[in-house]
Design a protein around this motif. Structure first.
Motif, PDB file in Angstrom:
ATOM      1  N   TYR A 183      31.827  48.384 -11.770  1.00 28.29           N
ATOM      2  CA  TYR A 183      31.585  48.959 -12.725  1.00 28.29           C
ATOM      3  C   TYR A 183      30.860  49.581 -13.534  1.00 28.29           C
ATOM      4  O   TYR A 183      31.228  49.582 -13.808  1.00 28.29           O
ATOM      5  N   GLN A 184      29.690  49.504 -12.922  1.00 33.10           N
ATOM      6  CA  GLN A 184      28.815  50.932 -13.624  1.00 33.10           C
ATOM      7  C   GLN A 184      28.788  51.860 -13.550  1.00 33.10           C
ATOM      8  O   GLN A 184      29.085  52.306 -14.259  1.00 33.10           O
ATOM      9  N   ALA A 185      29.455  52.213 -11.983  1.00 32.02           N
ATOM     10  CA  ALA A 185      30.120  53.449 -11.676  1.00 32.02           C
ATOM     11  C   ALA A 185      31.473  54.166 -12.216  1.00 32.02           C
ATOM     12  O   ALA A 185      31.537  54.644 -12.659  1.00 32.02           O
ATOM     13  N   SER A 186      32.279  52.533 -12.596  1.00 32.52           N
ATOM     14  CA  SER A 186      33.178  53.134 -13.577  1.00 32.52           C
ATOM     15  C   SER A 186      32.922  53.868 -14.851  1.00 32.52           C
ATOM     16  O   SER A 186      33.814  54.355 -15.624  1.00 32.52           O
ATOM     17  N   LYS A 187      31.779  53.170 -15.364  1.00 30.38           N
ATOM     18  CA  LYS A 187      31.579  54.647 -16.457  1.00 30.38           C
ATOM     19  C   LYS A 187      31.117  55.110 -16.782  1.00 30.38           C
ATOM     20  O   LYS A 187      31.189  55.859 -17.409  1.00 30.38           O
ATOM     21  N   VAL A 188      30.349  55.662 -15.476  1.00 30.65           N
ATOM     22  CA  VAL A 188      29.971  57.174 -15.593  1.00 30.65           C
ATOM     23  C   VAL A 188      30.829  57.887 -15.305  1.00 30.65           C
ATOM     24  O   VAL A 188      31.941  57.613 -14.047  1.00 30.65           O
ATOM     25  N   ARG A 189      31.671  58.634 -15.688  1.00 30.30           N
ATOM     26  CA  ARG A 189      32.413  60.106 -15.199  1.00 30.30           C
ATOM     27  C   ARG A 189      30.763  61.213 -15.061  1.00 30.30           C
ATOM     28  O   ARG A 189      30.695  61.885 -16.142  1.00 30.30           O
ATOM     29  N   THR A 190      32.158  61.424 -14.231  1.00 29.85           N
ATOM     30  CA  THR A 190      30.932  63.181 -13.932  1.00 29.85           C
ATOM     31  C   THR A 190      32.092  64.457 -14.711  1.00 29.85           C
ATOM     32  O   THR A 190      32.693  64.535 -13.558  1.00 29.85           O
ATOM     33  N   PRO A 191      31.672  65.316 -15.514  1.00 33.00           N
ATOM     34  CA  PRO A 191      32.549  66.203 -15.944  1.00 33.00           C
ATOM     35  C   PRO A 191      32.452  67.005 -14.427  1.00 33.00           C
ATOM     36  O   PRO A 191      31.877  68.106 -13.742  1.00 33.00           O
ATOM     37  N   GLY A 192      33.492  67.608 -14.168  1.00 32.85           N
ATOM     38  CA  GLY A 192      33.830  68.671 -13.486  1.00 32.85           C
ATOM     39  C   GLY A 192      33.035  70.256 -13.941  1.00 32.85           C
ATOM     40  O   GLY A 192      32.981  70.472 -15.254  1.00 32.85           O
ATOM     41  N   PRO A 193      32.482  70.629 -13.412  1.00 31.72           N
ATOM     42  CA  PRO A 193      32.547  72.074 -13.496  1.00 31.72           C
ATOM     43  C   PRO A 193      33.474  72.717 -15.023  1.00 31.72           C
ATOM     44  O   PRO A 193      34.994  72.799 -14.056  1.00 31.72           O
ATOM     45  N   ARG A 194      33.512  72.969 -15.711  1.00 30.25           N
ATOM     46  CA  ARG A 194      34.613  74.320 -16.384  1.00 30.25           C
ATOM     47  C   ARG A 194      34.862  75.174 -15.045  1.00 30.25           C
ATOM     48  O   ARG A 194      33.533  75.981 -14.702  1.00 30.25           O
ATOM     49  N   GLU A 195      35.831  75.634 -15.769  1.00 32.62           N
ATOM     50  CA  GLU A 195      35.501  77.008 -14.702  1.00 32.62           C
ATOM     51  C   GLU A 195      35.596  78.435 -14.930  1.00 32.62           C
ATOM     52  O   GLU A 195      35.115  79.229 -14.042  1.00 32.62           O
ATOM     53  N   SER A 196      35.600  78.309 -16.069  1.00 32.89           N
ATOM     54  CA  SER A 196      34.960  79.429 -16.698  1.00 32.89           C
ATOM     55  C   SER A 196      33.668  79.551 -16.541  1.00 32.89           C
ATOM     56  O   SER A 196      32.666  77.908 -17.166  1.00 32.89           O
ATOM     57  N   MET A 197      32.377  80.508 -15.511  1.00 30.01           N
ATOM     58  CA  MET A 197      31.456  80.470 -15.868  1.00 30.01           C
ATOM     59  C   MET A 197      31.011  82.249 -15.161  1.00 30.01           C
ATOM     60  O   MET A 197      30.684  82.930 -14.936  1.00 30.01           O
ATOM     61  N   PRO A 198      31.382  82.528 -17.225  1.00 35.60           N
ATOM     62  CA  PRO A 198      30.825  84.456 -17.219  1.00 35.60           C
ATOM     63  C   PRO A 198      29.711  84.659 -16.973  1.00 35.60           C
ATOM     64  O   PRO A 198      29.213  85.420 -16.041  1.00 35.60           O
TER      65      PRO A 198
END
Lengths: 207, 207
Positions: A60-75
């Motif tokens: 449950y606790q893990a489901s609360k944390v979302r890890t944002p994927g890196p935004r692809e733009s990384m200029p």
DNA sequence: CCGGAACCGTACCGTACGGTACATAGATTT
DNA sequence: AAATCTATGTACCGTACGGTACGGTTCCGG
């Protein structure tokens, strides 16, 4: 995998609260039933077992944390450096969180029973996502030519060590998180700076 | 205060054995009395309390480990590097030891009760000596001109992070020590190599 | 030889907790 | 409206464990 019902989520939230407040000893089935206004019978019906309850708390606790994927733009290199710093601060923030510490203590305290089921769960749902996110970030940096390494895992572990040191264990042992994760931005910056000196472009790969 | 009698040492040794074998749950006063051929009454007389027993186990275990001060002769850079590598391997060896893991799990499991007494004990008797030894070594290296740093503590924490990564917590969570401390010499060498690239002579200090 | 201290083994007590059973009340279905 | 499902709250059981009490034994000093 196990999306719990809202009611069950509320109970699990309550359980986490109890755990944070008083440690494992404070998390009794009767106590949880009283605190969450539910019956012990429901607890056993939903989670089957006390261990099942603990496992459910972790997922449950893990489901609360979302890890944002890196935004692809990384200029720019500067953006990438900032992304690394954000990761470092996030990592320190998560590790020094009350709930994280309580759950890690719980899993470690039970690491001897039944093949360390809780530990495996915590690694899989808690650490693995973070690891994957970081590795993706590292490889993105390599693709853009900002980093240079041959072994992604080795680079990740080095980064982790530079950020966390032994702070996690010290907090688990009871040291005040404020004392350890103190001045998080400074620490993150230092770690990233060191990491670039080891794996940044222009540094020869280690062998 | 705490040089225990030989008999008490034997009992404590037995207690450690029980703890390693079966975790905290296996360490009951009755079980210890049976395993050590002593009476529960003696346990309470000697250690006052179950918590007292646990504390005694930690101080006893700490009393067994001696940290060799660095030999003052440190002529060549090669010798110094080797000393650092030895420290790194020692550290990994200690952290992956059964008894160390069991005691750390014990202390972490109780880190919520009475101000984390056991955790403080473990930090003081277990980690502090290692830290002091490492810092002395680092400063010796600086005196000889092999290292360059301004903040000893920061350098030590970096060294620790480079050596251990998150291996300690993973082992505490139940991952097989063999999997983590695998190939200890290679890992130690890599860590020392990285450390020299950060703090070795010729590297500009970080600011 | 005597007396006391230390210690062993066992039995005992109180309690806390995991797990189960049951009786009752709302909600949902038929 | 009757029936069924779900959940609550309480009461209960068995057990395990921390802590204490006590009788018996060994050892040592005087």
């Amino acid at each position: 995998m196990e999306p719990f019902t809202p009611r069950q989520n509320a109970v699990l939230e309550c359980a986490l609260q109890l755990l944070v407040a008083g440690g494992e000893r404070a998390l009794t089935t009767a106590g949880l039933a009283r605190a969450a206004n539910c019956s012990k019978e429901s607890l056993y019906k939903w989670f089957g077992d006390r261990d099942g309850l603990l496992a459910a708390m972790i997922t449950y606790q893990a489901s609360k944390v979302r890890t944002p994927g890196p935004r692809e733009s990384m200029p720019t290199l500067d953006d990438f450096t900032r992304s690394l710093a954000v990761f470092a601060e996030d990592l320190l923030g998560v590790l020094s969180g009350e709930v994280s510490l309580a759950l890690n203590r719980l899993a470690i305290g039970q690491a001897d029973r039944d093949g360390a089921e809780l530990g495996a769960l915590l690694r899989e749902h808690g650490r693995l996502p973070i690891e994957l996110r970081a590795k993706a970030l590292l490889e993105l940096g390599r693709r853009h030519g900002y980093l240079k390494f041959s072994d992604t895992h080795e680079a990740y572990e080095t980064l982790y060590g530079l950020i966390v040191h032994d702070g996690h264990v010290r907090m688990l042992l009871g040291e005040a998180p404020a004392k350890v994760a103190d001045d998080r931005p400074r620490r993150a910056r230092l770690a990233i700076s060191q990491f670039f000196r080891l794996y940044g472009q222009g540094a020869q790969d280690i062998r």
